[in-house]
Design a protein around this motif. Structure first.
Motif, mmCIF file in Angstrom:
data_model
loop_
_atom_site.group_PDB
_atom_site.id
_atom_site.type_symbol
_atom_site.label_atom_id
_atom_site.label_comp_id
_atom_site.label_asym_id
_atom_site.label_seq_id
_atom_site.Cartn_x
_atom_site.Cartn_y
_atom_site.Cartn_z
ATOM 1 N N TRP A 141 0.824 -1.210 0.000
ATOM 2 C CA TRP A 141 0.000 0.000 0.000
ATOM 3 C C TRP A 141 0.860 1.261 0.000
ATOM 4 O O TRP A 141 0.494 2.271 -0.600
ATOM 5 N N LYS A 142 2.019 1.218 0.658
ATOM 6 C CA LYS A 142 2.928 2.364 0.637
ATOM 7 C C LYS A 142 3.397 2.653 -0.784
ATOM 8 O O LYS A 142 3.456 3.806 -1.219
ATOM 9 N N VAL A 143 3.722 1.612 -1.530
ATOM 10 C CA VAL A 143 4.131 1.771 -2.933
ATOM 11 C C VAL A 143 2.981 2.372 -3.739
ATOM 12 O O VAL A 143 3.169 3.298 -4.538
ATOM 13 N N VAL A 144 1.772 1.861 -3.507
ATOM 14 C CA VAL A 144 0.598 2.371 -4.225
ATOM 15 C C VAL A 144 0.353 3.835 -3.860
ATOM 16 O O VAL A 144 0.061 4.662 -4.734
ATOM 17 N N ASP A 145 0.481 4.174 -2.577
ATOM 18 C CA ASP A 145 0.280 5.555 -2.131
ATOM 19 C C ASP A 145 1.242 6.508 -2.851
ATOM 20 O O ASP A 145 0.836 7.572 -3.322
ATOM 21 N N ALA A 146 2.505 6.141 -2.938
ATOM 22 C CA ALA A 146 3.488 6.985 -3.631
ATOM 23 C C ALA A 146 3.127 7.136 -5.106
ATOM 24 O O ALA A 146 3.242 8.226 -5.679
ATOM 25 N N GLU A 147 2.668 6.051 -5.720
ATOM 26 C CA GLU A 147 2.294 6.117 -7.126
ATOM 27 C C GLU A 147 1.050 6.983 -7.329
ATOM 28 O O GLU A 147 0.966 7.758 -8.282
ATOM 29 N N VAL A 148 0.094 6.889 -6.423
ATOM 30 C CA VAL A 148 -1.110 7.727 -6.513
ATOM 31 C C VAL A 148 -0.733 9.199 -6.389
ATOM 32 O O VAL A 148 -1.233 10.045 -7.141
ATOM 33 N N ARG A 149 0.174 9.530 -5.475
ATOM 34 C CA ARG A 149 0.618 10.919 -5.337
ATOM 35 C C ARG A 149 1.292 11.407 -6.616
ATOM 36 O O ARG A 149 1.073 12.539 -7.055
ATOM 37 N N ARG A 150 2.121 10.548 -7.226
ATOM 38 C CA ARG A 150 2.796 10.925 -8.473
ATOM 39 C C ARG A 150 1.770 11.146 -9.589
ATOM 40 O O ARG A 150 1.821 12.155 -10.304
ATOM 41 N N LEU A 151 0.815 10.244 -9.711
ATOM 42 C CA LEU A 151 -0.202 10.376 -10.759
ATOM 43 C C LEU A 151 -1.128 11.567 -10.497
ATOM 44 O O LEU A 151 -1.585 12.226 -11.432
ATOM 45 N N THR A 152 -1.376 11.855 -9.222
ATOM 46 C CA THR A 152 -2.194 13.019 -8.865
ATOM 47 C C THR A 152 -1.507 14.313 -9.298
ATOM 48 O O THR A 152 -2.148 15.220 -9.840
ATOM 49 N N ALA A 153 -0.210 14.390 -9.079
ATOM 50 C CA ALA A 153 0.542 15.586 -9.494
ATOM 51 C C ALA A 153 0.504 15.732 -11.013
ATOM 52 O O ALA A 153 0.377 16.849 -11.527
ATOM 53 N N ILE A 154 0.594 14.632 -11.737
ATOM 54 C CA ILE A 154 0.502 14.688 -13.198
ATOM 55 C C ILE A 154 -0.880 15.182 -13.612
ATOM 56 O O ILE A 154 -1.009 16.037 -14.492
#
Length: 186
Positions: A67-80
């Protein structure tokens, strides 16, 4: 630009129904399982078909790591997504409304999402006459921020709010206008 409008619906436009929540939970857990399995397999050296047979605390920690990996990816995609919205003309105010935060919060969260207009070497300025006083609004050439300086009808002079700058001309004008109203005669 079209705006998002809630036409009297009982639910705010960006909340999801319990059914949608259940579907989302299932989809996320289904997507997480292979990642958690791969992380657990690498951490333990066990084949993926045996990784869930370990101590329950260790297994659930593997899920938490995934879930930590997913959270970081969601933050990256949110910024995009925020940068993309900004490139199409969305404002920080609109992004903040969608995210449930203030305009300032959105600007802090995604500082590069909204591009400022190209600045020129010349300073942009305009005058505000209100309540018998005057204020000059100026835009800084490099930052694009706005400042104000004014003299109230009572003769009181002030250069902005302790040197504070504003992201829009309208925001600077509102603060200058409040100053002019406060220092009107009578």
């Amino acid at each position: 630009m079209a705006s998002i409008v809630n036409y009297g619906c009982r639910m705010p436009p960006f909340e999801i129904t319990p059914e949608e929540q259940a579907e989302l939970d299932k989809a996320l857990c289904d997507a997480l399982h292979p990642l958690a399995s791969a992380l657990r397999s690498r951490a333990t050296g066990l084949p993926e078909d045996r990784i869930w047979e370990a101590d329950p605390a260790e297994v659930t920690l593997s899920v938490l790591a995934a879930w930590k990996v997913v959270d970081a990816e969601v933050r990256r995609l949110t910024a995009i997504a925020a940068r993309t919205a900004g490139s199409y003309g969305a404002s920080y105010e609109q992004m903040g409304a969608v995210w449930g935060i203030t305009r300032q919060g959105a600007r802090k969260k995604w500082p590069e999402a909204v591009s400022r207009p190209a600045t020129t070497a010349a300073r942009t300025s305009s005058a505000l006459d209100l309540c018998g006083g005057t204020a000059e609004l100026t835009q800084e050439p490099k930052s694009g921020d706005w400042r104000w300086a004014g003299t109230g009808a009572d003769g009181t002079h002030r250069s902005g709010d302790s040197g504070r700058s504003y992201s829009t001309k309208e925001e600077a004008a509102a603060h200058a206008g409040a100053f002019l109203k406060e220092h009107a005669l009578g």
